[in-house]
Design a protein around this motif. Structure first.
Motif, PDB file in Angstrom:
ATOM      1  N   ARG A  36       0.807  -1.221   0.000  1.00 51.09           N
ATOM      2  CA  ARG A  36       0.000   0.000   0.000  1.00 51.09           C
ATOM      3  C   ARG A  36       0.840   1.272   0.000  1.00 51.09           C
ATOM      4  O   ARG A  36       0.372   2.328  -0.413  1.00 51.09           O
ATOM      5  CB  ARG A  36      -0.939  -0.017   1.195  1.00 51.09           C
ATOM      6  CG  ARG A  36      -1.910  -1.206   1.096  1.00 51.09           C
ATOM      7  CD  ARG A  36      -2.818  -1.301   2.258  1.00 51.09           C
ATOM      8  NE  ARG A  36      -3.801  -0.253   2.108  1.00 51.09           N
ATOM      9  CZ  ARG A  36      -4.520   0.225   3.104  1.00 51.09           C
ATOM     10  NH1 ARG A  36      -4.363  -0.245   4.310  1.00 51.09           N
ATOM     11  NH2 ARG A  36      -5.389   1.169   2.895  1.00 51.09           N
ATOM     12  N   ASN A  37       2.087   1.175   0.476  1.00 48.09           N
ATOM     13  CA  ASN A  37       2.940   2.361   0.587  1.00 48.09           C
ATOM     14  C   ASN A  37       4.183   2.303  -0.294  1.00 48.09           C
ATOM     15  O   ASN A  37       4.969   3.244  -0.303  1.00 48.09           O
ATOM     16  CB  ASN A  37       3.374   2.554   2.047  1.00 48.09           C
ATOM     17  CG  ASN A  37       2.213   2.925   2.917  1.00 48.09           C
ATOM     18  OD1 ASN A  37       1.779   4.069   2.943  1.00 48.09           O
ATOM     19  ND2 ASN A  37       1.668   1.944   3.642  1.00 48.09           N
ATOM     20  N   GLU A  38       4.359   1.210  -1.027  1.00 51.61           N
ATOM     21  CA  GLU A  38       5.514   1.042  -1.912  1.00 51.61           C
ATOM     22  C   GLU A  38       6.810   1.345  -1.169  1.00 51.61           C
ATOM     23  O   GLU A  38       7.587   2.211  -1.547  1.00 51.61           O
ATOM     24  CB  GLU A  38       5.364   1.913  -3.155  1.00 51.61           C
ATOM     25  CG  GLU A  38       4.125   1.572  -3.955  1.00 51.61           C
ATOM     26  CD  GLU A  38       3.863   2.550  -5.091  1.00 51.61           C
ATOM     27  OE1 GLU A  38       4.414   3.672  -5.077  1.00 51.61           O
ATOM     28  OE2 GLU A  38       3.092   2.196  -5.985  1.00 51.61           O
ATOM     29  N   LEU A  39       7.035   0.595  -0.083  1.00 46.03           N
ATOM     30  CA  LEU A  39       8.208   0.833   0.746  1.00 46.03           C
ATOM     31  C   LEU A  39       9.500   0.488   0.029  1.00 46.03           C
ATOM     32  O   LEU A  39       9.582  -0.504  -0.685  1.00 46.03           O
ATOM     33  CB  LEU A  39       8.138  -0.018   2.019  1.00 46.03           C
ATOM     34  CG  LEU A  39       7.097   0.343   3.064  1.00 46.03           C
ATOM     35  CD1 LEU A  39       7.242  -0.579   4.268  1.00 46.03           C
ATOM     36  CD2 LEU A  39       7.226   1.794   3.487  1.00 46.03           C
ATOM     37  N   ASP A  40      10.499   1.312   0.254  1.00 45.55           N
ATOM     38  CA  ASP A  40      11.861   1.044  -0.177  1.00 45.55           C
ATOM     39  C   ASP A  40      12.668   0.879   1.108  1.00 45.55           C
ATOM     40  O   ASP A  40      12.761   1.826   1.900  1.00 45.55           O
ATOM     41  CB  ASP A  40      12.391   2.211  -0.999  1.00 45.55           C
ATOM     42  CG  ASP A  40      13.840   2.044  -1.419  1.00 45.55           C
ATOM     43  OD1 ASP A  40      14.522   1.111  -0.921  1.00 45.55           O
ATOM     44  OD2 ASP A  40      14.301   2.856  -2.228  1.00 45.55           O
ATOM     45  N   PRO A  41      13.235  -0.298   1.371  1.00 46.07           N
ATOM     46  CA  PRO A  41      13.979  -0.496   2.617  1.00 46.07           C
ATOM     47  C   PRO A  41      15.072   0.549   2.857  1.00 46.07           C
ATOM     48  O   PRO A  41      15.390   0.863   4.001  1.00 46.07           O
ATOM     49  CB  PRO A  41      14.575  -1.896   2.460  1.00 46.07           C
ATOM     50  CG  PRO A  41      13.620  -2.592   1.543  1.00 46.07           C
ATOM     51  CD  PRO A  41      13.164  -1.525   0.582  1.00 46.07           C
ATOM     52  N   GLU A  42      15.611   1.135   1.803  1.00 47.83           N
ATOM     53  CA  GLU A  42      16.625   2.182   1.951  1.00 47.83           C
ATOM     54  C   GLU A  42      16.048   3.456   2.573  1.00 47.83           C
ATOM     55  O   GLU A  42      16.796   4.277   3.092  1.00 47.83           O
ATOM     56  CB  GLU A  42      17.252   2.514   0.593  1.00 47.83           C
ATOM     57  CG  GLU A  42      18.166   1.440   0.065  1.00 47.83           C
ATOM     58  CD  GLU A  42      19.428   1.295   0.906  1.00 47.83           C
ATOM     59  OE1 GLU A  42      20.016   2.320   1.303  1.00 47.83           O
ATOM     60  OE2 GLU A  42      19.829   0.149   1.162  1.00 47.83           O
ATOM     61  N   GLU A  43      14.743   3.613   2.507  1.00 48.31           N
ATOM     62  CA  GLU A  43      14.095   4.808   3.050  1.00 48.31           C
ATOM     63  C   GLU A  43      13.519   4.586   4.446  1.00 48.31           C
ATOM     64  O   GLU A  43      12.989   5.511   5.054  1.00 48.31           O
ATOM     65  CB  GLU A  43      12.999   5.285   2.085  1.00 48.31           C
ATOM     66  CG  GLU A  43      13.574   5.733   0.749  1.00 48.31           C
ATOM     67  CD  GLU A  43      12.527   5.935  -0.323  1.00 48.31           C
ATOM     68  OE1 GLU A  43      11.330   5.729  -0.078  1.00 48.31           O
ATOM     69  OE2 GLU A  43      12.932   6.299  -1.454  1.00 48.31           O
ATOM     70  N   ILE A  44      13.628   3.353   4.956  1.00 54.14           N
ATOM     71  CA  ILE A  44      13.124   3.063   6.301  1.00 54.14           C
ATOM     72  C   ILE A  44      14.148   3.526   7.332  1.00 54.14           C
ATOM     73  O   ILE A  44      15.317   3.140   7.270  1.00 54.14           O
ATOM     74  CB  ILE A  44      12.822   1.565   6.478  1.00 54.14           C
ATOM     75  CG1 ILE A  44      11.745   1.116   5.483  1.00 54.14           C
ATOM     76  CG2 ILE A  44      12.386   1.275   7.916  1.00 54.14           C
ATOM     77  CD1 ILE A  44      11.506  -0.388   5.478  1.00 54.14           C
ATOM     78  N   ILE A  45      13.699   4.348   8.263  1.00 53.96           N
ATOM     79  CA  ILE A  45      14.565   4.837   9.336  1.00 53.96           C
ATOM     80  C   ILE A  45      14.641   3.804  10.450  1.00 53.96           C
ATOM     81  O   ILE A  45      15.718   3.443  10.911  1.00 53.96           O
ATOM     82  CB  ILE A  45      14.038   6.180   9.884  1.00 53.96           C
ATOM     83  CG1 ILE A  45      14.066   7.234   8.781  1.00 53.96           C
ATOM     84  CG2 ILE A  45      14.829   6.610  11.115  1.00 53.96           C
ATOM     85  CD1 ILE A  45      13.287   8.486   9.113  1.00 53.96           C
ATOM     86  N   SER A  46      13.468   3.338  10.903  1.00 50.65           N
ATOM     87  CA  SER A  46      13.415   2.331  11.960  1.00 50.65           C
ATOM     88  C   SER A  46      12.023   1.733  12.019  1.00 50.65           C
ATOM     89  O   SER A  46      11.058   2.313  11.513  1.00 50.65           O
ATOM     90  CB  SER A  46      13.773   2.936  13.324  1.00 50.65           C
ATOM     91  OG  SER A  46      12.831   3.933  13.686  1.00 50.65           O
ATOM     92  N   VAL A  47      11.951   0.557  12.659  1.00 50.00           N
ATOM     93  CA  VAL A  47      10.685  -0.144  12.817  1.00 50.00           C
ATOM     94  C   VAL A  47      10.594  -0.629  14.262  1.00 50.00           C
ATOM     95  O   VAL A  47      11.518  -1.275  14.760  1.00 50.00           O
ATOM     96  CB  VAL A  47      10.578  -1.354  11.852  1.00 50.00           C
ATOM     97  CG1 VAL A  47       9.242  -2.068  12.030  1.00 50.00           C
ATOM     98  CG2 VAL A  47      10.774  -0.911  10.404  1.00 50.00           C
ATOM     99  N   VAL A  48       9.480  -0.317  14.906  1.00 44.44           N
ATOM    100  CA  VAL A  48       9.233  -0.766  16.274  1.00 44.44           C
ATOM    101  C   VAL A  48       8.014  -1.680  16.262  1.00 44.44           C
ATOM    102  O   VAL A  48       6.954  -1.296  15.756  1.00 44.44           O
ATOM    103  CB  VAL A  48       8.980   0.424  17.223  1.00 44.44           C
ATOM    104  CG1 VAL A  48       8.682  -0.072  18.635  1.00 44.44           C
ATOM    105  CG2 VAL A  48      10.153   1.387  17.212  1.00 44.44           C
ATOM    106  N   PHE A  49       8.193  -2.872  16.802  1.00 43.91           N
ATOM    107  CA  PHE A  49       7.089  -3.816  16.961  1.00 43.91           C
ATOM    108  C   PHE A  49       6.724  -3.895  18.431  1.00 43.91           C
ATOM    109  O   PHE A  49       7.604  -3.884  19.291  1.00 43.91           O
ATOM    110  CB  PHE A  49       7.501  -5.236  16.524  1.00 43.91           C
ATOM    111  CG  PHE A  49       7.735  -5.387  15.062  1.00 43.91           C
ATOM    112  CD1 PHE A  49       6.682  -5.657  14.196  1.00 43.91           C
ATOM    113  CD2 PHE A  49       9.019  -5.289  14.538  1.00 43.91           C
ATOM    114  CE1 PHE A  49       6.902  -5.820  12.845  1.00 43.91           C
ATOM    115  CE2 PHE A  49       9.252  -5.450  13.185  1.00 43.91           C
ATOM    116  CZ  PHE A  49       8.188  -5.717  12.335  1.00 43.91           C
ATOM    117  N   THR A  50       5.435  -4.023  18.704  1.00 39.20           N
ATOM    118  CA  THR A  50       4.993  -4.368  20.052  1.00 39.20           C
ATOM    119  C   THR A  50       4.116  -5.601  19.950  1.00 39.20           C
ATOM    120  O   THR A  50       3.457  -5.828  18.935  1.00 39.20           O
ATOM    121  CB  THR A  50       4.201  -3.240  20.742  1.00 39.20           C
ATOM    122  OG1 THR A  50       2.920  -3.092  20.115  1.00 39.20           O
ATOM    123  CG2 THR A  50       4.949  -1.921  20.710  1.00 39.20           C
TER     124      THR A  50
END
Length: 129
Positions: A36-50
């Motif tokens: 849905r967001n066409e993510l590029d892993p190079e543009e990911i700053i961080s990911v937090v899971f709970t």
């Protein structure tokens, strides 16, 4: 192009506290957010899971790390605050990205039983698909 830091929210539930069930839910959630967001892993700053306390068979970050090109993405797992009553077997995610997209174009994903957590986003996004 004016790039900004944006956040993508998402949540889902697992059918049971097993590695397989949690992995299936995390993969489904990240696939939906990515599509849905066409993510590029190079543009990911961080990911937090709970996760809620009843899910402890595997870390969601361990599942995310197996995604193509996610091996360098900073990932963190934490336990969700326990509030009674609240949704059980729930996995939430907060993804920080750099993007030229305006906030209105960010698509959040609430799947399975978690769709009840943000019905306002769920309904609005179903209409925009």
């Amino acid at each position: 192009m004016d790039w900004k830091v944006r956040a993508i929210r998402g949540a889902t539930t697992a059918s049971s506290n097993t590695k397989e069930a949690i992995a299936e839910s995390v993969k489904e959630l990240l696939d939906d957010i990515d599509q849905r967001n066409e993510l590029d892993p190079e543009e990911i700053i961080s990911v937090v899971f709970t996760t809620t306390a009843d899910l402890d068979a595997i870390f969601p970050a361990a599942i995310a790390r197996k995604r193509d090109h996610w091996d360098s993405v900073p990932l963190l797992d934490v336990q969700q605050m326990a509030v009674t009553p609240s949704l059980q077997q729930c996995i939430r995610v907060l993804i920080h990205i750099n993007t030229p997209k305006p906030q209105a174009e960010i698509k959040h994903s609430y799947l399975r039983e978690a769709s009840n957590l943000r019905p306002d986003w769920s309904l609005a996004q179903v209409a925009s698909r």
